[in-house]
Structure formats: structure tokens, C-alpha cells
Design an enzyme around this catalytic site. Sequence first.
Site, PDB file in Angstrom:
ATOM      1  N   LYS A  12      82.716   5.567 200.844  1.00 19.78           N
ATOM      2  CA  LYS A  12      82.958   4.364 201.641  1.00 19.78           C
ATOM      3  C   LYS A  12      81.623   3.631 201.832  1.00 19.78           C
ATOM      4  O   LYS A  12      80.769   4.063 202.596  1.00 19.78           O
ATOM      5  CB  LYS A  12      83.562   4.690 203.009  1.00 19.78           C
ATOM      6  CG  LYS A  12      84.111   3.416 203.649  1.00 19.78           C
ATOM      7  CD  LYS A  12      84.190   3.446 205.138  1.00 19.78           C
ATOM      8  CE  LYS A  12      82.914   3.136 205.834  1.00 19.78           C
ATOM      9  NZ  LYS A  12      82.426   1.750 205.651  1.00 19.78           N
ATOM     10  N   GLU A  63      70.917  11.160 206.571  1.00 23.72           N
ATOM     11  CA  GLU A  63      69.676  10.380 206.466  1.00 23.72           C
ATOM     12  C   GLU A  63      69.820   9.244 207.465  1.00 23.72           C
ATOM     13  O   GLU A  63      70.627   8.325 207.269  1.00 23.72           O
ATOM     14  CB  GLU A  63      69.493   9.872 205.044  1.00 23.72           C
ATOM     15  CG  GLU A  63      69.349  11.022 204.044  1.00 23.72           C
ATOM     16  CD  GLU A  63      68.991  10.590 202.627  1.00 23.72           C
ATOM     17  OE1 GLU A  63      69.283   9.439 202.243  1.00 23.72           O
ATOM     18  OE2 GLU A  63      68.414  11.407 201.902  1.00 23.72           O
ATOM     19  N   CYS A  68      64.814   1.945 206.242  1.00 19.97           N
ATOM     20  CA  CYS A  68      64.631   2.983 207.266  1.00 19.97           C
ATOM     21  C   CYS A  68      63.193   3.462 207.347  1.00 19.97           C
ATOM     22  O   CYS A  68      62.781   4.030 208.343  1.00 19.97           O
ATOM     23  CB  CYS A  68      65.552   4.155 206.955  1.00 19.97           C
ATOM     24  SG  CYS A  68      65.236   4.855 205.322  1.00 19.97           S
ATOM     25  N   GLU A  89      64.569   1.921 217.356  1.00 18.33           N
ATOM     26  CA  GLU A  89      64.532   1.299 216.027  1.00 18.33           C
ATOM     27  C   GLU A  89      65.087  -0.122 216.121  1.00 18.33           C
ATOM     28  O   GLU A  89      66.181  -0.332 216.644  1.00 18.33           O
ATOM     29  CB  GLU A  89      65.387   2.114 215.047  1.00 18.33           C
ATOM     30  CG  GLU A  89      65.369   1.539 213.644  1.00 18.33           C
ATOM     31  CD  GLU A  89      66.347   2.243 212.695  1.00 18.33           C
ATOM     32  OE1 GLU A  89      67.546   2.349 213.031  1.00 18.33           O
ATOM     33  OE2 GLU A  89      65.916   2.678 211.614  1.00 18.33           O
TER      34      GLU A  89
END
Length: 489
Positions: free
Chosen positions: A176, A252, A286, A388
Amino acid sequence: MKQYRNYIGGRFVDSDRCFDDVDPADGRVVARVHEANRAMVDAAIAAARSAVAGPWGKMPVADRAALLYRVADEIERRFDDFLEAEMSDTGKPTALASTLDIPRGAANFRVFADILKTAPLESFMTDLPGGAQALNYTVRKPLGVVGIISPWNLPLLLLTWKVAPALACGNAVVCKPSEETPGTATLLAEAMDAVGMPPGVFNLVHGFGPGSAGEFITTSPDIDAITFTGESRTGSAIMRAAAEHVRPISFELGGKNAAIVFADCDFEKTVDGMMRAIYMNSGQVCLCSERVFVERPLHDRFVQALTERLAAVRLGWPKDPQTTMGPLISAEHRDKVLGYYALARDEGARIVAGGGVPSFGDARDNGFWIEPTVIAGLPDSARCMKEEIFGPICHISVFDDEAEVIRRANDTRYGLAATIWTSNLNRAHRVSQAMKVGLAWVNSWFLRDLRTPFGGTGLSGIGREGGMHSMNFYSELTNVCIRIDQEPT
Ligand code: NAD
Ligand code: 6OD
């Protein structure tokens, strides 16, 4: 209007429920995406299960590797289609997508085909009392059906980073992609079809997370392993869903990465490297450095050089080869990042450069653009230093000594990546080893050898992927132990 369909059991499947795929450069709808319902996800999982039980599960390694090479060739044959789809889904510049995203999509298949052909297995000979011995050797088997859920920032790169090793190990997959970036995933399904991948080996379902295809995959009892790249918060939700049926997970997740610039660095190379480390893909990687620590003697010169370089950044149409930065992925994500720009001001930050929304006087004003930004003056405890942001922004702090900067760089619950700039070899080793991260780069950033372990600590993830680390995650290992008696019987 282009249609992006699901790919289930070797067939493209429509849905009566569709959503829009939007180009973030100008807000245009570029495709209609067919959202998979629960029955379709279940059908994809069942097709994958049959594929693992069928010829795919028994295919000789050389034949499986050959198919993976053909997928890589097919991505390259349709390079322009992949490039176009990636650019219109993400708004990223051709200069980036044509040199990173699409080539890595092909490279992921080649690398794991190569690794498959040479992957070692362990064996140990154990001496037993009385002279007998035991031969232990390990057999690698597929896990079965792997659920793969991927994000929007490097769509093809990150999807294939998981699909390639999962298939190399003989699994079948149900993927997905992010609802924001269904394009290259659909082209990947076409590539699988074109090279003759057996039906059910690669399945693609489109949709969202909760209440949609993402949740249907993670809560299915028939998925044997889940591999996910995305936000740490989503990782927690998936972990809860996966816990019900106990199976391997690989995560991750996000980062709040530090860059450390020592006064003895090669200045020009460092500024070049840091421009990439902060602003590549509009800061939506990231691994990007949102916290930059610069040693006092270099601080003012570094801030000035970075600010000058920012003035030269070209926010342009993705297809323009001169464009160096694209928009953010969506209006929602731009609101989130602008929220952090506002929060930074509230927390007392000084806006050194940027901080707003550009105006173009053309269709880009309907897109999701934002100015690349530098801020300063926040304490390490500020929310903007802890959370973040995932946009084109960094905070620059000054530091005075090595022990201080190591402590401050490690003062985060994330632990993905660090980049260290110095010409002192001992310091390079010392500081990089002291970083609480999965990935430490010295005088470089996002420099990849795909055989190396990739992943993070703390909120940044669980496990490592890459090379044999991926092969081990996507395999079930069975140890066979045979007693060997010395006496003839
Ligand atoms: P996200 O977590 O919002 O979404 C990622 C994927 O998860 C999407 O496909 C989404 O539809 C799906 N999803 C969302 N909620 C779900 C649920 N409850 N159940 C199942 N699936 C669900 O992440 P994003 O916004 O697409 O990507 C940006 C984030 O990804 C950033 O935090 C970034 O740091 C992280 N990221 C990490 C790495 C890494 O290698 N560590 C790489 C790229 C991106
Ligand atoms: O290079 C890779 O293999 C990888 N997983 C990169 C992740 C980048 C994050 O945005």
C-alpha cells in the site's frame, strides 16, 4: 483523466470508490485513484498466499533473480513514465527525481538480485563429548505474505527498497503506497505484469491508513510480516494492530537529525553538503538535518554562507531542469510546517532567512509551496528542537567543545542519522561512534551502499534493512542440526 487501479492476483482491479491524486506544484487533479475495500485487500492477501504456495515459492534462485533483473530493466525502459508520475505526484524537481528516485527504484531490484545469488548461510561444526560431532546449518525460507506500507516522500525508492528484498527471499507482497503518491507504485505493477511476474506475487492496493487499506493489511491475521516506513506515530498505531497476531515488524520511522560542523571542516564542501542535508526534497527526507550545530569560530561565516546559498535556490516547475526545490506534498503538510514556523516565532526564534510562503503570479500559487528557512536562537528544549518538522527548515546553534556538542546532538528521543563535518580523522571516528543513531555520515550525507544496515534507534525505528539485514528480515531461518557419530553403525 488517468486512473490508478489496484493490482490483485495479476489483474488490474477497479473500485467504485475513488479519490483524487493531486499535483502539489499547482493543486491540479492528475489522476483518480481506485481505493481498495476490505474484500479487495483480503483478495490480494489470498492471491499472495496462493503464489507463495505455488511455483513462485519453489522457483530456482537463478530464475527468481532473473525476474528481478527484468523488473529493473523495465523500470529503466519506462524511465520517462516513472519520472513523470513521480514528479506529478510529489512536485519534486526533475534534477532530483531523475538522479535519485527512479534510478534507485531500478537499483534496488538489481542489488537484491545480486545479493540473493551470493547470500551466505551459516554452518557450525560442534564437537561433542566422546568424539561425536553435530553439523548445524541454516536454511532460508520465505516468511510468506509480507504487508508493505510506504510513505510519500521518496515513493518509488522506498517502496522498492522493501519489495525487492521481500521478493528476492521468495515471499509474495501486498503493498500500500501513500495515498498522496499512487503513481509510480501503479507503474511498478505494470512493470511486474510486463516481465511476467507470476500472478499474486506482487499485489498493490490503494487507500489510506485508518479505516482503509492500511488498517486492513495490518489487522489481517493472514499477513506474515509487516514492513513500514513513515511517521513514528503511525508506527505505534501499526505496532498495536500487528501485536494481535504476533509477527515480525520492521519500522523505518522519523528523525530529528543533528549536523555537527567543526571549525576545521573543508568550508565550501561543508556548505554544499549541508545545503543538500537540510533542503533536499524540500526537507522531506527522514535523514534531513533539522538541528545544525556549528563550532563558534565558524558560526557567523557558516550562517552567512548558508543564507547566501538559500537566495539562489530556485523554486520552480518540476520539469524545469534549473529548478532546485519543489513544493511540499500537500496543503495539509504545508499547514503543519507553517505551524512550526509560527511556533518557532512563539518560542522566541530569530528568523534568519525565509519563514513564509512564496508568491509566483501563476498556477503555482494554487500549489503547496513554502520558503526554505533558517532559524536560530532557540534553547535545545524548545518544541521546534524536539519534534520532527519534515520541511525545508533548520535551526542553527553555536557550540564550543566536542563533549558539549555530542551531549546536545544526542538529546533527542529519535535516533536516525547524524552528519559530521571535520578534517580531523580521530575526531571523525570519535564523534560519529558517540552518536546515538543508526547512520552516521562524515563529510557526506545520504551516501548509500545498499549492502549496509539502514535504520534508526529510539523513535526512529525498529530493526535494520539493507543487504543481508533485509535478507534476514524477509526470511524464516531454520537451523538443521545433524549428529554425526564417529563409530560406524
Ligand atoms: P505516514 O506515517 O503518515 O504514512 C505512511 C504510510 O502509512 C502511508 O501509506 C499511510 O497511508 C499509512 N498509514 C497511515 N496510518 C496508518 C494506519 N493507522 N495503519 C496502516 N497504515 C497507515 O508518513 P508519511 O507522512 O507518508 O511520511 C513521512 C514520515 O515518514 C516522516 O515522519 C519521515 O521521517 C518518515 N520516513 C522515514 C524514513 C526512514 O527510513 N526512517 C523514510 C522516509 C520517511
Ligand atoms: O536510501 C535508503 O535506502 C532509504 N531507506 C532512504 C530513506 C530516506 C528517508 O526519507
